[in-house]
Scaffold this motif. Structure first.
Motif, PDB file in Angstrom:
ATOM      1  N   VAL B 230       0.831  -1.199   0.000  1.00  8.27           N
ATOM      2  CA  VAL B 230       0.000   0.000   0.000  1.00  8.27           C
ATOM      3  C   VAL B 230       0.871   1.257   0.000  1.00  8.27           C
ATOM      4  O   VAL B 230       0.451   2.315  -0.456  1.00  8.27           O
ATOM      5  N   THR B 231       2.102   1.145   0.499  1.00  9.32           N
ATOM      6  CA  THR B 231       2.942   2.326   0.669  1.00  9.32           C
ATOM      7  C   THR B 231       4.079   2.433  -0.339  1.00  9.32           C
ATOM      8  O   THR B 231       4.837   3.369  -0.303  1.00  9.32           O
ATOM      9  N   PRO B 284      10.018 -11.046  -3.706  1.00 10.04           N
ATOM     10  CA  PRO B 284      10.162 -11.248  -2.264  1.00 10.04           C
ATOM     11  C   PRO B 284       8.819 -11.156  -1.546  1.00 10.04           C
ATOM     12  O   PRO B 284       8.055 -10.232  -1.823  1.00 10.04           O
ATOM     13  N   PRO B 285       8.533 -12.053  -0.635  1.00  6.34           N
ATOM     14  CA  PRO B 285       7.275 -11.969   0.124  1.00  6.34           C
ATOM     15  C   PRO B 285       7.104 -10.618   0.819  1.00  6.34           C
ATOM     16  O   PRO B 285       5.993 -10.124   0.952  1.00  6.34           O
ATOM     17  N   SER B 286       8.216 -10.010   1.236  1.00  2.00           N
ATOM     18  CA  SER B 286       8.100  -8.727   1.945  1.00  2.00           C
ATOM     19  C   SER B 286       7.704  -7.584   1.021  1.00  2.00           C
ATOM     20  O   SER B 286       7.498  -6.459   1.491  1.00  2.00           O
ATOM     21  N   ILE B 288       4.997  -6.983  -0.053  1.00  2.74           N
ATOM     22  CA  ILE B 288       3.680  -6.456   0.333  1.00  2.74           C
ATOM     23  C   ILE B 288       3.790  -5.429   1.467  1.00  2.74           C
ATOM     24  O   ILE B 288       2.789  -4.846   1.873  1.00  2.74           O
ATOM     25  N   THR B 289       5.023  -5.214   1.958  1.00  2.76           N
ATOM     26  CA  THR B 289       5.201  -4.181   2.982  1.00  2.76           C
ATOM     27  C   THR B 289       6.240  -3.143   2.557  1.00  2.76           C
ATOM     28  O   THR B 289       6.669  -2.332   3.365  1.00  2.76           O
ATOM     29  N   ASN B 291       8.182   0.059   1.315  1.00  5.98           N
ATOM     30  CA  ASN B 291       7.985   1.491   1.207  1.00  5.98           C
ATOM     31  C   ASN B 291       8.490   1.961  -0.159  1.00  5.98           C
ATOM     32  O   ASN B 291       8.947   1.141  -0.961  1.00  5.98           O
ATOM     33  N   LEU B 447      -4.079  -7.151  -2.098  1.00  3.56           N
ATOM     34  CA  LEU B 447      -3.826  -7.756  -0.792  1.00  3.56           C
ATOM     35  C   LEU B 447      -5.047  -8.499  -0.268  1.00  3.56           C
ATOM     36  O   LEU B 447      -4.917  -9.458   0.501  1.00  3.56           O
TER      37      LEU B 447
END
Lengths: 288, 473
Positions: B230-231, B284-286, B288-289, B291, B447
């Motif tokens: 989202v960011t 990478p799975p990350s 989704i977080t 920045n 998501l």
């Protein structure tokens, strides 16, 4: 007669001196408290902001997360603080040195500590999952990538950061319990748990309860932990009211909406604050 | 009366007189101090001396020192030529948006503002609601020199007056490119010439062949660094996907297209494909977080082989470090594949404008400053100082040797891409799309599928519902 006039004049000027000395404080209070709060209330006075807010799915998530953190993390933290303060009350030099180390999480600025933890919890290359991979040859848990893990991480960081402070508060309260109470309990045959239950707990209950409520009031607006650790993500699943308010105000260019988010916390914040003030006042009267 | 009583009375009287005198002095001193404090406060908040005309400029701090030096140099020359003093404040990319929004809300903005994310969060809304001053007098003479997409990106309808005007001086642009490591691609067993140009084949190549090829070499890296948060840069990539599928959510008249079942169908396909990249495990799975700059960081750290990005910040960072081997040999800037229909598509392009605020204290001075910056010699100096990160909005850059000579492979690719057809971002047509974009309804839809396991159809329907709610408000 002359003396009485002088006395009266002096008394009048005494009455004026009090308010005169308060004027600088009053100016600062109006400028830095009344005006910003009043302006905030004005910004949040548009009903359309709330209608829009309640339609946003992220808002209800933020409310739920905020309540969860307040009820679970804070109570867990205070319970731990109560127990750990019992350890630090022992008068050994090595325990005193350990207490200095114990205070470090609270002393280190949030920006440094929380970002470091964020990197440690990185799912692919964070320290924890790297160690996990070395040991198991498998990818580790996705710490910040699932809502449940991410919320637990937030609660863990909150507890890790603020536990030392509250432990200190309860430690100070413990040190105020007269030793004779414990001696009397020992003489009566009370074991450690019974001494804790019948001496420590009743003596600390007031401070413990007040500290818990105060911590809730302070953390209702906690922004930095969530923002630095998860950013409110993944998605908006770990948003809390403080982070959602900032997001509305400065990322969605909707300052009124942002203030409205925070104002919706007032129905919880005001009763907590009134309750706290009454407890403190009652405590003061009892002390007198 | 006894003498002692008289003496006591006299002492009391003397004491009281002394106290009264002290009190009067104290009150007089307090009043004086308060008066001085008040006067100081008033002088700090009132306008500065009118002996010299002044312009307050808030400017986006550059990624590199050379950018800040370039704007300072321009300001120095402007001050010498016009005699107008410029009060410059440099803020980071995020801070300038926050501060500008707060300043506009408070009715006390600077005269000139330039934030590289204004266009995402604020520009269209400010222009529509009359918070910006039209700059037609500056832009109209430059029309023939500016890229058409730059003109489209700054032309907004003021909802109060109903008039369409230019509301900013375009400074730079961003659009989709991909960046990859040539040596990592070779390590995976492929060459640059193996990269397909067909849309589906392109993503299969990176996600399947390259990802598995590099993993087979024992490296814990990923074929693609695709932002899905989202960011992060998700919105930019989603716009590219929409363009590749030849669909849009808003018409030039500002109305939504989301009630069209064809558009809905394409959005579902886009969500499926974008989510498929994530669920296949090649990113990478990350992600989704992530920045804003995390896709850059992952590529620079060589934990991903390829990533999409809208500016030249990735190669720019290596140029800034003076790593010629990486810049000229290992890191590649490349074009996106053709669209789903097998043809090139108009790349969605962000335009980043400098603005004059409607509540500015010195609008005339602000316009003079922007007109001065728009002069070719000043504009080129500023944009070149960004080491190619800021892509110009002027037509001459397409043939400018600095960009097009081929000596610099990254700039040459950009000059080539900008000669193709481009389209402005959807928030240009309806400022409320900025809000939907800030909320990142696209990432949220993805998501919902990834985390909450809802169907792409349901996720798209929720996204459309939210879009409609935002636009209707």
């Amino acid at each position: 007669m002359q003396t009485r006039e002088v006395i009266e004049e002096s008394a009048t000027e005494d009455r004026h001196m009090g308010p005169a000395m308060l004027v600088p404080y009053a100016i600062m209070f109006v400028a830095f408290v009344v005006y910003p709060v009043g302006y905030g209330v004005y910004l949040a006075s548009d009903p359309a902001s709330y209608i829009q807010l309640f339609k946003d799915p992220a808002y209800l998530t933020a409310v739920a997360n905020t309540l969860l953190i307040l009820l679970v993390a804070i109570n867990l933290k205070m319970a731990l603080a109560l127990l750990i303060s019992g350890f630090f009350v022992h008068p050994y030099a090595w325990i005193r040195w350990l207490s200095v180390v114990f205070l470090l999480p609270w002393a280190i600025p949030s920006l440094i500590s929380v970002l470091s933890i964020r990197w440690m919890l990185n799912a692919e290359w964070g320290m924890l999952n790297n160690i996990w991979f070395q040991l198991t040859k498998q990818d580790g848990p996705q710490w910040l990538l699932h809502r449940d893990y991410a919320l637990m991480s937030i609660m863990y960081v909150h507890i890790w950061k603020s536990l030392p402070f509250w432990t200190l508060i309860l430690l100070a309260a413990r040190l105020g319990i007269p030793k004779e109470f414990y001696e009397a309990a020992r003489v009566d045959g009370a074991n450690a748990f019974q001494r804790f239950r019948h001496v420590t707990l009743p003596s600390l209950w007031g401070v413990y309860f007040t500290s818990t409520v105060l911590s809730m009031v302070w953390n209702l607006g906690d922004f930095s932990t969530v923002y630095l650790l998860t950013g409110g993500g993944p998605g908006s699943s770990t948003q809390v009211l403080a982070t959602l308010g900032i997001r509305y105000a400065f990322q969605m260019n909707d300052i009124r909406g942002g203030v409205a988010v925070v104002v919706t916390a007032l129905p919880l914040l005001i009763p907590l604050t009134i309750f706290l003030m009454r407890r403190l006042k009652r405590g003061g009267l009892e002390a007198q | 009366m006894k003498t002692s009583h008289l003496r006591a009375g006299a002492t009391i009287l003397s004491h009281l007189k002394s106290r009264a005198s002290h009190t009067r002095h104290f009150i007089a001193k307090s009043a004086m101090v308060l008066g001085l404090v008040g006067a100081a406060a008033v002088s700090l908040t009132t306008a500065p001396s009118y002996a010299q005309e002044q312009v307050t400029v808030w400017w986006n701090k550059g990624y590199y020192q050379a950018e800040d030096d370039a704007i300072r140099s321009t300001i120095e020359k402007f001050q010498k030529e016009t005699g107008i003093k410029v009060n410059l404040s440099l803020y980071s990319q995020e801070d300038i948006v926050t501060k500008s929004i707060a300043a506009v809300e408070a009715g006390d903005p600077p005269d000139v503002g330039f934030g590289s994310q204004y266009d995402l969060y604020a520009f269209a809304q400010w222009a529509s609601l009359g918070k910006l001053e039209p700059v037609d007098a500056i832009v109209t003479p430059l029309k023939d020199t500016l890229l058409p997409v730059a003109l489209e990106g700054i032309q907004v309808v003021n909802t109060k007056t109903g008039k369409r005007s230019f509301y900013g001086l375009p400074i730079s642009a961003n659009m989709g490119h991909i960046f990859y490591w040539r040596d990592m691609l070779e390590q995976a067993g492929f060459k640059s010439s193996d990269i397909p140009t067909k849309w589906g084949d392109f993503w299969n190549f990176w996600c399947d062949k390259v990802h598995n090829g590099i993993r087979a070499k024992g490296l814990r890296v990923y074929g693609v660094g695709n932002p899905t948060s989202v960011t992060g840069d998700t919105f930019a990539e989603f716009m590219v996907f929409m363009a590749a599928y030849d669909t849009t959510i808003v018409k030039p008249d500002g109305s939504l297209t989301t009630s069209d079942p064809v558009v809905r169908g394409k959005l579902i396909q886009i969500i499926k494909e974008y989510v498929g990249i994530y669920t296949s495990g090649c990113t990478p799975p990350s992600s989704i977080t992530w920045n804003d700059s995390d896709n850059n960081t992952n590529l620079n750290n060589r934990t991903t082989v390829m990533t999409p990005n809208a500016s030249l910040s990735i190669p720019g960072s290596w140029l800034d470090k003076k790593d010629d081997d990486v810049y000229y040999n290992k890191l590649v800037t490349a074009d996106l594949p053709y669209g789903v229909n097998g043809k090139p598509f108009a790349n969605p392009t962000r335009v980043q404008p400098a603005v004059v605020f409607a509540d500015a204290k010195n609008k005339a001075g602000a316009q003079k400053f922007l007109a001065y910056l728009a002069r070719p010699e000043n504009y080129d100096e500023y944009v070149r100082a960004s080491l190619g990160r800021q892509i110009p909005v002027v037509k001459r850059f397409l043939t400018d040797p600095f960009w097009a000579s081929g000596k610099d492979p990254h700039r040459a690719m950009v000059a080539k891409l900008y000669a193709n057809e481009l389209q402005p971002m959807p928030m240009t047509y309806n400022y409320k799309i900025s809000k939907a974009n800030s909320e990142n309804v696209w990432a949220k839809a993805m998501l919902r599928v990834i985390q909450d396991k809802v169907s792409p159809e349901q996720a798209v329907d929720e996204m459309i519902k939210r879009l409609n709610e935002i636009v209707a408000n």
